[in-house]
Design a protein around this motif. Sequence first.
Motif, mmCIF file in Angstrom:
data_model
loop_
_atom_site.group_PDB
_atom_site.id
_atom_site.type_symbol
_atom_site.label_atom_id
_atom_site.label_comp_id
_atom_site.label_asym_id
_atom_site.label_seq_id
_atom_site.Cartn_x
_atom_site.Cartn_y
_atom_site.Cartn_z
ATOM 1 N N ILE A 1 0.822 -1.207 0.000
ATOM 2 C CA ILE A 1 0.000 0.000 0.000
ATOM 3 C C ILE A 1 0.858 1.261 0.000
ATOM 4 N N ARG A 2 2.047 1.182 0.608
ATOM 5 C CA ARG A 2 2.908 2.352 0.788
ATOM 6 C C ARG A 2 4.118 2.278 -0.134
ATOM 7 N N VAL A 3 4.476 3.408 -0.709
ATOM 8 C CA VAL A 3 5.681 3.538 -1.521
ATOM 9 C C VAL A 3 6.901 3.465 -0.598
ATOM 10 N N VAL A 4 7.988 2.868 -1.079
ATOM 11 C CA VAL A 4 9.237 2.812 -0.331
ATOM 12 C C VAL A 4 10.283 3.614 -1.106
ATOM 13 N N PRO A 5 10.619 4.814 -0.610
ATOM 14 C CA PRO A 5 11.658 5.600 -1.282
ATOM 15 C C PRO A 5 13.017 4.896 -1.221
ATOM 16 N N ASP A 6 13.891 5.208 -2.151
ATOM 17 C CA ASP A 6 15.194 4.549 -2.224
ATOM 18 C C ASP A 6 16.010 4.701 -0.943
ATOM 19 N N TYR A 7 15.964 5.859 -0.307
ATOM 20 C CA TYR A 7 16.761 6.053 0.907
ATOM 21 C C TYR A 7 16.280 5.151 2.042
ATOM 22 N N GLU A 8 14.993 4.789 2.052
ATOM 23 C CA GLU A 8 14.494 3.874 3.079
ATOM 24 C C GLU A 8 15.011 2.454 2.844
ATOM 25 N N LEU A 9 15.210 2.073 1.592
ATOM 26 C CA LEU A 9 15.765 0.757 1.294
ATOM 27 C C LEU A 9 17.143 0.588 1.925
ATOM 28 N N ILE A 10 17.901 1.664 1.996
ATOM 29 C CA ILE A 10 19.226 1.611 2.619
ATOM 30 C C ILE A 10 19.103 1.261 4.092
ATOM 31 N N TYR A 11 18.133 1.853 4.775
ATOM 32 C CA TYR A 11 17.900 1.525 6.185
ATOM 33 C C TYR A 11 17.454 0.075 6.343
ATOM 34 N N PHE A 12 16.513 -0.358 5.515
ATOM 35 C CA PHE A 12 16.041 -1.745 5.597
ATOM 36 C C PHE A 12 17.187 -2.721 5.360
ATOM 37 N N SER A 13 18.030 -2.442 4.374
ATOM 38 C CA SER A 13 19.132 -3.358 4.083
ATOM 39 C C SER A 13 20.099 -3.424 5.256
ATOM 40 N N GLY A 14 20.342 -2.303 5.920
ATOM 41 C CA GLY A 14 21.237 -2.295 7.076
ATOM 42 C C GLY A 14 20.663 -3.065 8.249
ATOM 43 N N VAL A 15 19.405 -2.833 8.555
ATOM 44 C CA VAL A 15 18.763 -3.488 9.695
ATOM 45 C C VAL A 15 18.575 -4.985 9.440
ATOM 46 N N LEU A 16 18.239 -5.360 8.208
ATOM 47 C CA LEU A 16 18.027 -6.765 7.875
ATOM 48 C C LEU A 16 19.323 -7.456 7.443
ATOM 49 N N ASP A 17 20.409 -6.698 7.376
ATOM 50 C CA ASP A 17 21.739 -7.213 7.053
ATOM 51 C C ASP A 17 21.785 -7.928 5.704
ATOM 52 N N VAL A 18 21.247 -7.264 4.693
ATOM 53 C CA VAL A 18 21.281 -7.775 3.322
ATOM 54 C C VAL A 18 21.619 -6.612 2.390
ATOM 55 N N PRO A 19 22.172 -6.888 1.218
ATOM 56 C CA PRO A 19 22.392 -5.806 0.260
ATOM 57 C C PRO A 19 21.057 -5.272 -0.272
ATOM 58 N N VAL A 20 21.055 -4.025 -0.678
ATOM 59 C CA VAL A 20 19.823 -3.406 -1.196
ATOM 60 C C VAL A 20 19.246 -4.214 -2.352
ATOM 61 N N CYS A 21 20.100 -4.735 -3.198
ATOM 62 C CA CYS A 21 19.611 -5.508 -4.358
ATOM 63 C C CYS A 21 18.784 -6.716 -3.918
ATOM 64 N N LYS A 22 19.058 -7.271 -2.756
ATOM 65 C CA LYS A 22 18.294 -8.414 -2.248
ATOM 66 C C LYS A 22 16.827 -8.003 -1.988
ATOM 67 N N LEU A 23 16.610 -6.756 -1.597
ATOM 68 C CA LEU A 23 15.269 -6.278 -1.321
ATOM 69 C C LEU A 23 14.433 -6.122 -2.596
ATOM 70 N N LEU A 24 15.093 -6.095 -3.733
ATOM 71 C CA LEU A 24 14.396 -5.908 -5.007
ATOM 72 C C LEU A 24 14.315 -7.169 -5.849
#
Length: 82
Positions: free
Chosen positions: A55-78
Motif C-alpha cells: 500500500i505504501r511507496v518505499v523511497p530509495d533512501y528507506e531501502l538503505i535503512y532496511f538493508s542495514g537493519v536486515l543485514d542484506v544488500p539493497v539488491c536483495k530487497l528488489l
Amino acid sequence: MNLYKYVDGRCNASGAKIRELRECAGLSQEQLAARLQLAGLNLNQKAISRIETGIRVVPDYELIYFSGVLDVPVCKLLEQDE
C-alpha cells in the motif's frame, strides 16, 4: 500526482521481500520498526504493515535503512520471487 503501480496494484517492489526477510530474522513488525528507529528511520509498525502489503511507496533512501537493519544488500530487497 500520478502514482504508478507495480505488479498486482502494489505501490512498491520490495514489500514482499521485506516481509520474507523480517520473518526469517524472527522479527515482528513492531521489532523491525524499533530497529529502524534506532538506525535513524522514523517508521512505526503500521508503516511496516503498509509497506509489506504494497500500500505504501518505499523511497530509495528507506531501502538503505532496511538493508542495514536486515543485514542484506539493497539488491536483495528488489529480487523477484520465482
